[in-house]
Design a protein around this motif. Sequence first.
Motif, PDB file in Angstrom:
ATOM      1  N   ILE A   1      27.525  36.016  48.489  1.00 20.34           N
ATOM      2  CA  ILE A   1      28.916  36.037  48.042  1.00 20.34           C
ATOM      3  C   ILE A   1      29.044  37.204  47.063  1.00 20.34           C
ATOM      4  O   ILE A   1      28.209  37.361  46.176  1.00 20.34           O
ATOM      5  CB  ILE A   1      29.320  34.723  47.349  1.00 20.34           C
ATOM      6  N   ARG A   2      30.087  38.019  47.232  1.00 21.69           N
ATOM      7  CA  ARG A   2      30.291  39.166  46.349  1.00 21.69           C
ATOM      8  C   ARG A   2      31.724  39.164  45.817  1.00 21.69           C
ATOM      9  O   ARG A   2      32.677  38.978  46.579  1.00 21.69           O
ATOM     10  CB  ARG A   2      30.033  40.484  47.073  1.00 21.69           C
ATOM     11  N   LEU A   3      31.853  39.397  44.515  1.00 23.48           N
ATOM     12  CA  LEU A   3      33.155  39.548  43.890  1.00 23.48           C
ATOM     13  C   LEU A   3      33.542  41.024  43.892  1.00 23.48           C
ATOM     14  O   LEU A   3      32.671  41.896  43.833  1.00 23.48           O
ATOM     15  CB  LEU A   3      33.134  39.013  42.460  1.00 23.48           C
ATOM     16  N   PRO A   4      34.837  41.333  43.934  1.00 26.22           N
ATOM     17  CA  PRO A   4      35.257  42.739  44.072  1.00 26.22           C
ATOM     18  C   PRO A   4      35.020  43.597  42.841  1.00 26.22           C
ATOM     19  O   PRO A   4      34.785  44.801  42.965  1.00 26.22           O
ATOM     20  CB  PRO A   4      36.757  42.629  44.381  1.00 26.22           C
ATOM     21  N   TYR A   5      35.082  43.006  41.652  1.00 23.65           N
ATOM     22  CA  TYR A   5      34.936  43.789  40.426  1.00 23.65           C
ATOM     23  C   TYR A   5      33.857  43.154  39.546  1.00 23.65           C
ATOM     24  O   TYR A   5      34.172  42.329  38.677  1.00 23.65           O
ATOM     25  CB  TYR A   5      36.256  43.856  39.660  1.00 23.65           C
ATOM     26  N   PRO A   6      32.590  43.478  39.778  1.00 24.56           N
ATOM     27  CA  PRO A   6      31.506  42.886  38.976  1.00 24.56           C
ATOM     28  C   PRO A   6      31.762  43.040  37.484  1.00 24.56           C
ATOM     29  O   PRO A   6      32.229  44.073  37.022  1.00 24.56           O
ATOM     30  CB  PRO A   6      30.272  43.682  39.418  1.00 24.56           C
ATOM     31  N   ARG A   7      31.459  41.960  36.753  1.00 21.04           N
ATOM     32  CA  ARG A   7      31.639  41.872  35.299  1.00 21.04           C
ATOM     33  C   ARG A   7      33.098  41.747  34.881  1.00 21.04           C
ATOM     34  O   ARG A   7      33.402  41.624  33.708  1.00 21.04           O
ATOM     35  CB  ARG A   7      30.973  43.041  34.569  1.00 21.04           C
ATOM     36  N   HIS A   8      34.009  41.793  35.859  1.00 27.02           N
ATOM     37  CA  HIS A   8      35.429  41.609  35.547  1.00 27.02           C
ATOM     38  C   HIS A   8      36.034  40.469  36.370  1.00 27.02           C
ATOM     39  O   HIS A   8      36.856  39.717  35.860  1.00 27.02           O
ATOM     40  CB  HIS A   8      36.212  42.906  35.798  1.00 27.02           C
ATOM     41  N   SER A   9      35.647  40.359  37.640  1.00 21.70           N
ATOM     42  CA  SER A   9      36.116  39.257  38.480  1.00 21.70           C
ATOM     43  C   SER A   9      35.364  37.976  38.133  1.00 21.70           C
ATOM     44  O   SER A   9      34.230  38.009  37.654  1.00 21.70           O
ATOM     45  CB  SER A   9      35.893  39.580  39.960  1.00 21.70           C
TER      46      SER A   9
END
Length: 298
Positions: free
Chosen positions: A150-158
């Motif tokens: 699973i990957r979030l679009p904005y690491p450290r912000h999402s």
Amino acid sequence: MTLLTRRRFLTITAACAAMPAAASGSAQWHGIALGAPASLRLEGLTDVQAAPIFAAVEAELNRLEDLFSLYRPHSQISQLNRTGHLNAPAPELLEVLSLCSALHEASGGSFDPTIQPLWLALASGAEQPIVERAHATIGWNNVHVGTDEIRLPYPRHSAITLNGIAQGAITDRIAALLRSFDLCNVLVDMGEVAALGQRYTSEPWRVGLAAPDGKVAKRIRLQDRAVATSAPGGTMLQGKHGHILNPKGHKVTQHAVSVSAARAAVADGLSTALCLTPDSGANALASRFPGAKIEMLL
């Protein structure tokens, strides 16, 4: 009568099919579930008979919190939010995220787990520029969900939250666990309610649905169904914002919504989504989930 609220308490009353609740004795367990006091009461069972059930429930709650809890730094959802990616997500997590996608699509994007940064910004009373930056990270369609990662679009912000659906998912899991112990007539109350079978009187379980003021606004009967209630005003952020936020910035119109369905996770997620839906679209949204029923809309 069980009063349905959004509290994070676990109260389970069960009766074996072969041993009516009128039988003498009951066993009780007290612990912690999702960061709050929890209890389990099994009618008609001795402490010795109930011990393996209590142990199994406690172990399952611990396992599920390691997936869904925002309060555990090592949980899968916390790891995802911290790093922006999660390898080898658990099947239970993927199942919930799949339902999130269905709710997101059916609600026209109003149900969105990526609301978490905005929730944190408003809860902390952040300045408007920070709130706006948090709002810019919202977008469930930008999250990659696969069986391997699973990957979030904005690491450290999402970041994501499953607070609008995880209680129901856990309720379903605990209900299934109790069924595996041949507890056929069970009422599971974890803020969301799952009613298996009947009461020992051979009648459906009776559940009271609470209005925002905490009073019972409606009483319903449940058998092999679940019910969930969402109330945006149940928790206020900085005294200004209800805890259920609309990512589109539109006003949250509902004060309390109760939904019944075959699964507690569906009832939970749909009741949350309906808080973000105008009255005119409520029935259309509920109809997207076969068997779901709006029990109360205030």
